[in-house]
Design a protein around this motif. Structure first.
Motif, PDB file in Angstrom:
ATOM      1  N   MET A 169      29.088  36.957  11.573  1.00  0.00           N
ATOM      2  CA  MET A 169      29.164  37.810  12.766  1.00  0.00           C
ATOM      3  C   MET A 169      27.777  38.220  13.239  1.00  0.00           C
ATOM      4  O   MET A 169      27.518  38.252  14.443  1.00  0.00           O
ATOM      5  CB  MET A 169      30.043  39.024  12.488  1.00  0.00           C
ATOM      6  N   SER A 222      37.078  46.677  13.063  1.00  0.00           N
ATOM      7  CA  SER A 222      36.271  46.963  11.887  1.00  0.00           C
ATOM      8  C   SER A 222      35.582  45.725  11.320  1.00  0.00           C
ATOM      9  O   SER A 222      34.801  45.812  10.379  1.00  0.00           O
ATOM     10  CB  SER A 222      37.157  47.563  10.789  1.00  0.00           C
ATOM     11  N   LEU A 223      35.864  44.552  11.873  1.00  0.00           N
ATOM     12  CA  LEU A 223      35.286  43.318  11.339  1.00  0.00           C
ATOM     13  C   LEU A 223      33.792  43.272  11.548  1.00  0.00           C
ATOM     14  O   LEU A 223      33.287  43.658  12.595  1.00  0.00           O
ATOM     15  CB  LEU A 223      35.939  42.102  12.005  1.00  0.00           C
ATOM     16  N   GLY A 224      33.103  42.775  10.544  1.00  0.00           N
ATOM     17  CA  GLY A 224      31.656  42.655  10.638  1.00  0.00           C
ATOM     18  C   GLY A 224      30.953  43.836  10.010  1.00  0.00           C
ATOM     19  O   GLY A 224      29.752  43.906   9.986  1.00  0.00           O
ATOM     20  N   GLY A 225      31.735  44.777   9.511  1.00  0.00           N
ATOM     21  CA  GLY A 225      31.104  45.900   8.814  1.00  0.00           C
ATOM     22  C   GLY A 225      30.816  47.057   9.747  1.00  0.00           C
ATOM     23  O   GLY A 225      30.367  46.889  10.868  1.00  0.00           O
ATOM     24  N   PHE A 242      41.946  46.899  12.551  1.00  0.00           N
ATOM     25  CA  PHE A 242      41.404  45.872  11.671  1.00  0.00           C
ATOM     26  C   PHE A 242      40.366  45.037  12.413  1.00  0.00           C
ATOM     27  O   PHE A 242      39.260  44.813  11.902  1.00  0.00           O
ATOM     28  CB  PHE A 242      42.538  44.983  11.155  1.00  0.00           C
ATOM     29  N   GLY A 284      33.551  44.552  16.575  1.00  0.00           N
ATOM     30  CA  GLY A 284      34.450  43.736  15.781  1.00  0.00           C
ATOM     31  C   GLY A 284      34.669  42.385  16.438  1.00  0.00           C
ATOM     32  O   GLY A 284      33.829  41.887  17.177  1.00  0.00           O
ATOM     33  N   LEU A 285      35.825  41.794  16.156  1.00  0.00           N
ATOM     34  CA  LEU A 285      36.126  40.459  16.656  1.00  0.00           C
ATOM     35  C   LEU A 285      37.606  40.396  17.011  1.00  0.00           C
ATOM     36  O   LEU A 285      38.457  40.748  16.192  1.00  0.00           O
ATOM     37  CB  LEU A 285      35.798  39.423  15.569  1.00  0.00           C
ATOM     38  N   ASP A 286      37.908  39.940  18.236  1.00  0.00           N
ATOM     39  CA  ASP A 286      39.310  39.821  18.639  1.00  0.00           C
ATOM     40  C   ASP A 286      39.848  38.481  18.162  1.00  0.00           C
ATOM     41  O   ASP A 286      39.648  37.454  18.808  1.00  0.00           O
ATOM     42  CB  ASP A 286      39.436  39.941  20.165  1.00  0.00           C
ATOM     43  N   ILE A 287      40.519  38.482  17.029  1.00  0.00           N
ATOM     44  CA  ILE A 287      40.971  37.214  16.471  1.00  0.00           C
ATOM     45  C   ILE A 287      42.269  36.719  17.101  1.00  0.00           C
ATOM     46  O   ILE A 287      42.808  35.690  16.702  1.00  0.00           O
ATOM     47  CB  ILE A 287      41.098  37.265  14.928  1.00  0.00           C
ATOM     48  N   GLU A 305      30.561  38.802   7.355  1.00  0.00           N
ATOM     49  CA  GLU A 305      29.568  39.702   7.962  1.00  0.00           C
ATOM     50  C   GLU A 305      28.353  38.948   8.457  1.00  0.00           C
ATOM     51  O   GLU A 305      27.868  39.198   9.557  1.00  0.00           O
ATOM     52  CB  GLU A 305      29.123  40.755   6.942  1.00  0.00           C
ATOM     53  N   SER A 357      37.532  33.065  13.525  1.00  0.00           N
ATOM     54  CA  SER A 357      38.822  33.667  13.893  1.00  0.00           C
ATOM     55  C   SER A 357      39.960  33.001  13.150  1.00  0.00           C
ATOM     56  O   SER A 357      40.869  33.669  12.660  1.00  0.00           O
ATOM     57  CB  SER A 357      39.067  33.542  15.388  1.00  0.00           C
TER      58      SER A 357
END
Lengths: 225, 200
Positions: A57, B127-130, B124, B137-140, A54, A92
């Motif tokens: 980010m 929802s990353l980062g809270g 998923f 979020g983040l596209d992993i 968190e 990532s």
């Protein structure tokens, strides 16, 4: 408790010693890289580091908005861009490593998380837990619909805990010692060997079976490399 | 010999060790399930006979058929599960839209599994980062390789229409055209085979 409370724009630490978890951006990124390497080289899924994820980010969002304010074509812009890309890659990659292990060992991971004690640290973040449950349900539903329910009555279930292999904790890992450890018991590998005891000196590097050092990885006493 | 068809299914996948996906073998699956039904019925009647007429000489063949049933079950689940793993890899390789020739190899149920997997993964990542962060979020599935350079030279392998880059400029991706583009914008297109990284 978030890092943004304690990180000021120029990245200096707040002078509040009563708070734990006060970190510079550099320390945060170092923590991310440690978690990344440990997760990459460990055969099993490690404890969830939600807080680090968190905060990183938030840090990335902060850096992106700083970048918008820099004049286009300014040399600083490409260095900042590079750094953002680097950090995003590490984050990532860390999350991908975890997801791959969650999928690979899904029944065991869920079992472990469901049966952990109240005070024990989480293996999965809430998002990862939801993902793992969905993966389990999706796969089980599929197997049942396509094959299992078309089989004879006594063969319509598969115990996924038995069918899906567990991680191999006896795989060997490279590590560097961060905190000196004494009297680590090393198991024998063949019948004619005997167990013996080693001391791990700070800064030394070793190739050793993961099972022997698993608790040291989670405590941070050693770093997998 | 019992279980031969089941083992053939396994061999079919084993031959394609690079993770390629052959067409779903509906026929093969059906044959193994039929064999299981036949074995089970023979066992049911033999078990009855063994109980009522005390025919304990039937027990070895009952045991054999039971082992074959378990083996068939194991082979089928291994075949189906291994295919799911290959299908999972497709999401990470091609993105959420599969090329037509690949999609053709999946059964209807496998496509459903893929659809649910995609959705779950997407949820998923968002929802990353809270949740409180309110971000996207983040596209992993991006950033698969460590960044080496900011911009890369690419050649277009096929017509792909327009591509908008971050500062608003629009690039026309015409076959054989070459461009100097931001690396992060090209990654997925390179993996899909639309662009080729030109290393001079």
């Amino acid at each position: 408790k978030t890092m943004s409370d304690v990180l000021s724009d120029d990245g200096s630490i707040n002078q509040d010693d009563s708070q734990e978890d006060v970190m510079t951006p550099a320390e945060l990124i170092a923590k991310l890289e440690e978690a990344w390497l440990n997760e990459k080289f460990s055969p099993e899924l490690l404890e969830s580091k939600s807080e680090v994820v968190e905060c990183v980010m938030e840090q990335l969002t902060h850096m992106e908005s700083n970048l918008q304010r820099v004049k286009k074509g300014d040399a600083k812009a490409s260095v900042h861009r590079m750094e953002i890309d680097r950090i995003r890659f590490v984050l990532s990659s860390y999350l991908r490593s975890r997801l791959q292990k969650i999928e690979k060992f899904f029944p065991h991971v869920l079992e472990k998380e469901k049966s952990r004690g109240e005070g024990d640290p989480s293996l999965l973040s809430p998002e990862e837990f939801a993902f793992a449950k969905e993966y389990y349900a999706n796969t089980e539903t599929y197997l049942k619909a396509v094959a299992l329910k078309r089989m004879p009555p006594n063969l319509q279930t598969v115990d996924l805990l038995k069918a899906v292999p567990e991680p191999c904790l006896d795989s060997f890992v490279f590590l560097r010692v961060k905190e000196r450890q004494e009297n680590i018991l090393v198991e024998p590998e063949t019948d004619d060997q005997r167990e013996y005891v080693v001391d791990l000196e700070e800064g030394s590097q070793h190739l050793i079976r993961y099972r022997t050092v698993a608790p040291l990885v989670s405590s941070g006493a050693v770093q997998l490399i | 010999m019992f279980c031969e068809k089941a083992v053939e299914l396994i061999r079919e996948l084993h031959r394609m060790s690079d993770g390629q996906l052959p067409a779903f073998n509906e026929d093969g699956l059906r044959q193994v399930l039929q064999e299981m039904e036949a074995l089970y019925e023979q066992n049911q009647s033999d078990v009855n006979e063994a109980k009522t007429d005390g025919r304990s000489d039937l027990i070895p063949s009952i045991k054999l058929r039971h082992c074959c049933l378990l083996r068939n079950q194991r082979c089928i689940t291994a075949y189906l599960y291994d295919r799911l793993l290959r299908i999972r890899a497709l999401r990470w390789e091609y993105g959420s839209v599969l090329p037509a020739n690949v999609r053709f190899q999946l059964s209807a149920e496998e496509l459903q599994w893929f659809g649910r997997y995609k959705k779950s993964l997407s949820c998923f990542m968002r929802s990353l980062g809270g949740a409180e962060a309110g971000g996207e979020g983040l596209d992993i599935t991006q950033d698969m390789k460590p960044p080496k350079s900011l911009y890369i030279q690419v050649r277009c392998l096929e017509d792909h229409g327009e591509l908008e880059i971050d500062d608003g400029t629009v690039i026309l991706l015409k076959k054989n055209s070459q461009h100097f583009l931001p690396r992060w914008k090209c990654e997925q297109l390179i993996r899909q085979g639309v662009l080729e990284h030109v290393v001079s």
